[in-house]
Write a protein that holds these residues in place. Structure first.
Motif, PDB file in Angstrom:
ATOM      1  N   LYS B 108       0.854  -1.179   0.000  1.00  0.00           N
ATOM      2  CA  LYS B 108       0.000   0.000   0.000  1.00  0.00           C
ATOM      3  C   LYS B 108       0.896   1.237   0.000  1.00  0.00           C
ATOM      4  O   LYS B 108       1.887   1.228   0.745  1.00  0.00           O
ATOM      5  CB  LYS B 108      -0.864   0.055   1.261  1.00  0.00           C
ATOM      6  CG  LYS B 108      -1.822  -1.088   1.462  1.00  0.00           C
ATOM      7  CD  LYS B 108      -2.488  -0.907   2.814  1.00  0.00           C
ATOM      8  CE  LYS B 108      -3.219  -2.141   3.275  1.00  0.00           C
ATOM      9  NZ  LYS B 108      -3.693  -2.031   4.671  1.00  0.00           N
ATOM     10  N   PRO B 109       0.639   2.275  -0.741  1.00  0.00           N
ATOM     11  CA  PRO B 109      -0.493   2.428  -1.652  1.00  0.00           C
ATOM     12  C   PRO B 109      -0.285   1.608  -2.920  1.00  0.00           C
ATOM     13  O   PRO B 109       0.836   1.482  -3.387  1.00  0.00           O
ATOM     14  CB  PRO B 109      -0.473   3.929  -1.968  1.00  0.00           C
ATOM     15  CG  PRO B 109       0.949   4.336  -1.823  1.00  0.00           C
ATOM     16  CD  PRO B 109       1.524   3.457  -0.754  1.00  0.00           C
ATOM     17  N   PHE B 110      -1.379   1.081  -3.450  1.00  0.00           N
ATOM     18  CA  PHE B 110      -1.269   0.235  -4.632  1.00  0.00           C
ATOM     19  C   PHE B 110      -2.109   0.807  -5.769  1.00  0.00           C
ATOM     20  O   PHE B 110      -3.035   1.593  -5.542  1.00  0.00           O
ATOM     21  CB  PHE B 110      -1.739  -1.183  -4.310  1.00  0.00           C
ATOM     22  CG  PHE B 110      -3.117  -1.242  -3.697  1.00  0.00           C
ATOM     23  CD1 PHE B 110      -4.262  -1.102  -4.469  1.00  0.00           C
ATOM     24  CD2 PHE B 110      -3.272  -1.445  -2.333  1.00  0.00           C
ATOM     25  CE1 PHE B 110      -5.520  -1.151  -3.902  1.00  0.00           C
ATOM     26  CE2 PHE B 110      -4.540  -1.493  -1.756  1.00  0.00           C
ATOM     27  CZ  PHE B 110      -5.662  -1.342  -2.547  1.00  0.00           C
ATOM     28  N   LEU B 111      -1.762   0.411  -6.967  1.00  0.00           N
ATOM     29  CA  LEU B 111      -2.565   0.763  -8.130  1.00  0.00           C
ATOM     30  C   LEU B 111      -3.511  -0.406  -8.385  1.00  0.00           C
ATOM     31  O   LEU B 111      -3.158  -1.562  -8.124  1.00  0.00           O
ATOM     32  CB  LEU B 111      -1.677   0.989  -9.356  1.00  0.00           C
ATOM     33  CG  LEU B 111      -0.736   2.196  -9.280  1.00  0.00           C
ATOM     34  CD1 LEU B 111       0.292   2.136 -10.401  1.00  0.00           C
ATOM     35  CD2 LEU B 111      -1.538   3.487  -9.371  1.00  0.00           C
TER      36      LEU B 111
END
Lengths: 147, 142
Positions: B108-111
């Motif tokens: 995280k953060p992820f696409l």
């Protein structure tokens, strides 16, 4: 930490992020201090301490709506608190991974804290080191307190 | 084939965003199941069949690593692919999770593409492994 804040707010919350170099205090940065939500999270590793994040309710309406893909009017206070905690959790984890992947930092569990209480607790040098964030049209603040 | 997905995270906002991401990825999901920590996840697994489990590491009561450890002790549960979706990104932590038996690791953060890519890859492998087992059985290897 600035890079982590930008990455998290832009990737997960679809917000453009800028940082203010204004040298004002946190109380001056937030005009409406009654509606602030805050979160803290502890960390241990080569350094230990805590991270904090404060956002006004107006910002959280937008941030949480973006995060959950819902209308601003449909967001509960509990969801806003959860969003601040999760945003800080991601900023912390991402920040430490950017800082140096070979060092293991362990993050605690994020907890909610009333925003005004939090900014009153951030005093002295910690207040001077606060990161003043402009996300979209909203003002947020965050920082690191090293033990 | 529709798959059942269990999402384990103490943040309900994060569970919602992962669920939404999987929905828009085009993956055919039969049932979304949720749990707020490892203990709750084990309770869900008692009653529900799950094809893939996505879990955070840092949670109260029972964390993601402990959850994998408990699943490994069970003959049925140990076959369920586990993907870590977490903020913990140190090399040591990633290695530890993979050694424990995690099949994937998403930071995280992820696409959305990262979730989709990881799930499709793991579920594709799982389907292939299942087919191999089925074919072996039909072929009279047992």
């Amino acid at each position: 930490m600035r890079a982590a804040i930008s990455d998290v707010l832009e990737t997960m919350f679809f917000m453009t992020v800028q940082f203010s170099e204004n040298r004002c205090t946190l109380k001056e940065w937030f005009s409406d201090r009654k509606s602030l939500f805050g979160a803290t999270i502890s960390f241990k590793g080569p350094l230990s301490g805590s991270l904090w994040l404060v956002a006004p309710v107006s910002a959280l309406n937008e941030i949480t709506a973006n995060f959950l893909g819902r209308g601003k009017d449909e967001i509960s206070n509990e969801e806003k608190r959860d969003t601040v905690k999760e945003a800080l959790n991601m900023i912390g984890g991402h920040g430490f991974s950017l800082f140096g992947r070979k060092d293991t930092f362990t993050l605690g569990i994020p907890s909610s804290i009333e925003g005004l209480t939090l900014i009153e607790n951030i005093q002295g040098d910690s207040s001077k080191n606060a990161i003043l964030i402009v996300a979209g049209h909203n003002r947020l603040a965050g920082g690191v307190v090293v033990d | 084939m529709a798959v059942n997905v269990l999402i384990v995270d103490d943040s309900f906002s994060m569970r919602s965003i992962i669920k939404k991401t999987i929905k828009v990825s085009g993956l055919e999901v039969g049932k979304f199941l949720e749990a707020a920590d490892g203990k709750e996840a084990l309770q869900v697994l008692v009653n529900e069949w799950v094809d893939i489990l996505l879990t955070d590491i840092n949670m109260p009561n029972m964390n993601g690593m402990e959850l994998i450890g408990e699943m490994k002790k069970d003959e049925v549960l140990k076959s369920i692919p586990v993907v870590m979706v977490t903020t913990e990104g140190s090399e040591r932590r990633v290695q530890e999770a993979m050694e424990m038996g995690a099949r994937g690791y998403i930071m995280k953060p992820f696409l959305p593409e990262e979730i989709k890519g990881t799930l499709c890859s793991i579920l594709g492998e799982a389907e292939y492994e299942k087919k191999e087992l089925d074919e072996g059985y039909e072929g009279g290897d047992f």
